[in-house]
Design an enzyme around this catalytic site. Structure first.
Site, PDB file in Angstrom:
ATOM      1  N   SER A  61     -22.885  24.558  14.165  1.00  0.00           N
ATOM      2  CA  SER A  61     -22.870  23.140  14.565  1.00  0.00           C
ATOM      3  C   SER A  61     -22.715  22.171  13.405  1.00  0.00           C
ATOM      4  CB  SER A  61     -24.147  22.796  15.321  1.00  0.00           C
ATOM      5  OG  SER A  61     -23.951  23.043  16.683  1.00  0.00           O
ATOM      6  N   LYS A  64     -19.863  19.891  13.334  1.00  0.00           N
ATOM      7  CA  LYS A  64     -19.760  18.710  14.212  1.00  0.00           C
ATOM      8  C   LYS A  64     -19.602  17.400  13.434  1.00  0.00           C
ATOM      9  CE  LYS A  64     -21.593  20.957  18.294  1.00  0.00           C
ATOM     10  NZ  LYS A  64     -22.615  21.936  18.557  1.00  0.00           N
ATOM     11  N   TYR A 189     -12.409  24.986  18.654  1.00  0.00           N
ATOM     12  CA  TYR A 189     -13.871  24.858  18.554  1.00  0.00           C
ATOM     13  C   TYR A 189     -14.507  26.150  18.021  1.00  0.00           C
ATOM     14  CZ  TYR A 189     -18.748  24.505  19.821  1.00  0.00           C
ATOM     15  OH  TYR A 189     -20.122  24.529  19.755  1.00  0.00           O
ATOM     16  N   TYR A 241     -30.385  18.157  17.401  1.00  0.00           N
ATOM     17  CA  TYR A 241     -30.419  18.307  18.867  1.00  0.00           C
ATOM     18  C   TYR A 241     -31.632  17.619  19.473  1.00  0.00           C
ATOM     19  CZ  TYR A 241     -27.911  22.397  17.044  1.00  0.00           C
ATOM     20  OH  TYR A 241     -27.125  23.232  16.332  1.00  0.00           O
ATOM     21  N   VAL A 259     -26.716  27.108  14.578  1.00  0.00           N
ATOM     22  CA  VAL A 259     -27.429  28.307  15.041  1.00  0.00           C
ATOM     23  C   VAL A 259     -27.324  29.506  14.107  1.00  0.00           C
ATOM     24  CG1 VAL A 259     -27.623  27.899  17.529  1.00  0.00           C
ATOM     25  CG2 VAL A 259     -25.541  28.947  16.613  1.00  0.00           C
TER      26      VAL A 259
HETATM   27  N1  GLN Z   1     -20.915  28.105  18.051  1.00  0.00           N
HETATM   28  C1  GLN Z   1     -22.165  27.675  18.603  1.00  0.00           C
HETATM   29  C2  GLN Z   1     -22.037  27.461  20.091  1.00  0.00           C
HETATM   30  O1  GLN Z   1     -21.071  26.918  20.499  1.00  0.00           O
HETATM   31  C3  GLN Z   1     -22.588  26.412  17.911  1.00  0.00           C
HETATM   32  C4  GLN Z   1     -23.876  25.852  18.458  1.00  0.00           C
HETATM   33  C5  GLN Z   1     -24.890  25.524  17.417  1.00  0.00           C
HETATM   34  O2  GLN Z   1     -24.774  25.771  16.224  1.00  0.00           O
HETATM   35  N2  GLN Z   1     -25.970  24.972  17.890  1.00  0.00           N
HETATM   36  O3  GLN Z   1     -22.848  27.825  20.868  1.00  0.00           O
END
Ligand code: GLN
Length: 305
Positions: A61, A64, A189, A241, A259
């Site tokens: 993430s 982003k 993505y 988040y 994550v």
């Molecule tokens: N690639 C992960 C997903 O789409 C990214 C989400 C994350 O880092 N929170 O679920």
């Protein structure tokens, strides 16, 4: 600084045992939960580090804010705001951010998956290959590392276990909120999440954001200061988040987590920080990483509040 980082790292290492490595993307589950690394780049250009800070991992993430920057550079503030909003969702990163009745662009947040999928469709370029290449080039400049590339094994794993993200993308499409070929946007993505970095690259990205769009040391501008303010504000309100409010109280600086267990923190005008420790809390944030940042913030009075 290095002594401080070493001490905090040893204090925080045990916390990793309380977390869990992400396994919903099978390739990520191979990470060693006891890994912990931290890297700091100060506004004076000084680098300090401790622990496993050259261990590679994927951005997840943390791509982003880079996607947001690319979208802002290509479409301008108004162009982005007509597709992706600014308000925190208060929900997990892969949630459908709104009820059916209120699913419109104003409810789509750029720091959760739905917003990131929309932002992939906003990158300019004549072909998909060119659009992804432009994102990769921006990532390399921000990371201060021209070698940054994609971890193909993680990319394949994301793509073959991406049902939830596919559902989010097709829902957006059905509401007319996503332009272009859905599978191509999703591929962008998955690839974007699979860009490989280390704590040093994260600290460098944070340092550019803390320096309001200029590279550390050379002070070369790579994006306008107003966009740094935009991205940092979004990181402050929703970078962690549905844990962003608590993080603002405990640490108090703009930051983004992923994550894989990575965290990139921006201390405006002072430093960029990169952390990696793959054991996560229930919200998908690195458990030892947040502990480390909380202590560092207290020791160095980093909170902006
Ligand atoms: N690639 C992960 C997903 O789409 C990214 C989400 C994350 O880092 N929170 O679920």
């Amino acid at each position: 600084m290095e002594e401080l980082l070493e001490r905090l790292l040893e204090e925080c290492r045990p916390y990793a045992q309380q977390g869990r490595v992400a396994d919903y993307i099978p390739e990520l589950s191979k990470a060693r939960p006891d890994t912990l690394g931290v890297y700091v780049i100060g506004s004076d250009g000084k680098h300090s580090w401790a622990g496993d800070c050259r261990q590679p991992f994927t951005l997840q993430s943390i791509v982003k804010p880079i996607l947001l920057l690319q979208a802002l550079l290509d479409n301008g503030v108004e162009g982005v705001q007509s597709r992706v909003g600014m308000e925190a969702t208060g929900k997990p990163f892969d949630a459908i951010n709104a009820s059916d009745q209120s699913l419109d662009s104003g409810h789509i947040n750029p720091m959760v998956n739905m917003g990131a999928i929309v932002m992939c469709s906003l990158i300019h370029g004549d072909s998909y290959a060119e659009r992804f290449q432009r994102l990769l080039e921006l990532t390399r400049r921000l990371a201060g590392d021209g070698e940054v590339g994609v971890d193909e094994a993680v990319y394949r794993s994301e793509k073959s276990h991406g049902s939830k993200n596919r559902a989010l993308a097709y829902l957006l499409k059905s509401y007319g909120l996503l332009e272009g070929d859905v599978e191509e946007v999703l591929d962008c993505y998955f690839r974007a999440c699979s860009i490989q970095v280390d704590c040093r690259s994260l600290a460098h990205i944070g340092a550019v954001l803390s320096n309001r769009g200029r590279l550390p040391v050379s002070n070369q501008r790579i994006f306008p200061s107003g966009l740094a303010r935009y991205v940092n504000a979004i990181l402050m309100t929703c970078g962690m988040y549905d844990g962003s409010g608590e993080f603002a109280i405990r640490v108090g600086v703009p930051a983004k987590s992923g994550v894989s267990g990575d965290i990139m923190a921006v201390v405006p005008t002072r430093m960029g920080i990169g952390i990696y420790s793959p054991a996560l809390d229930g919200k998908g944030n690195s458990i030892a990483g947040i502990q480390l940042l909380e202590r560092l913030s207290k020791e160095l009075f980093l909170s902006i509040f």
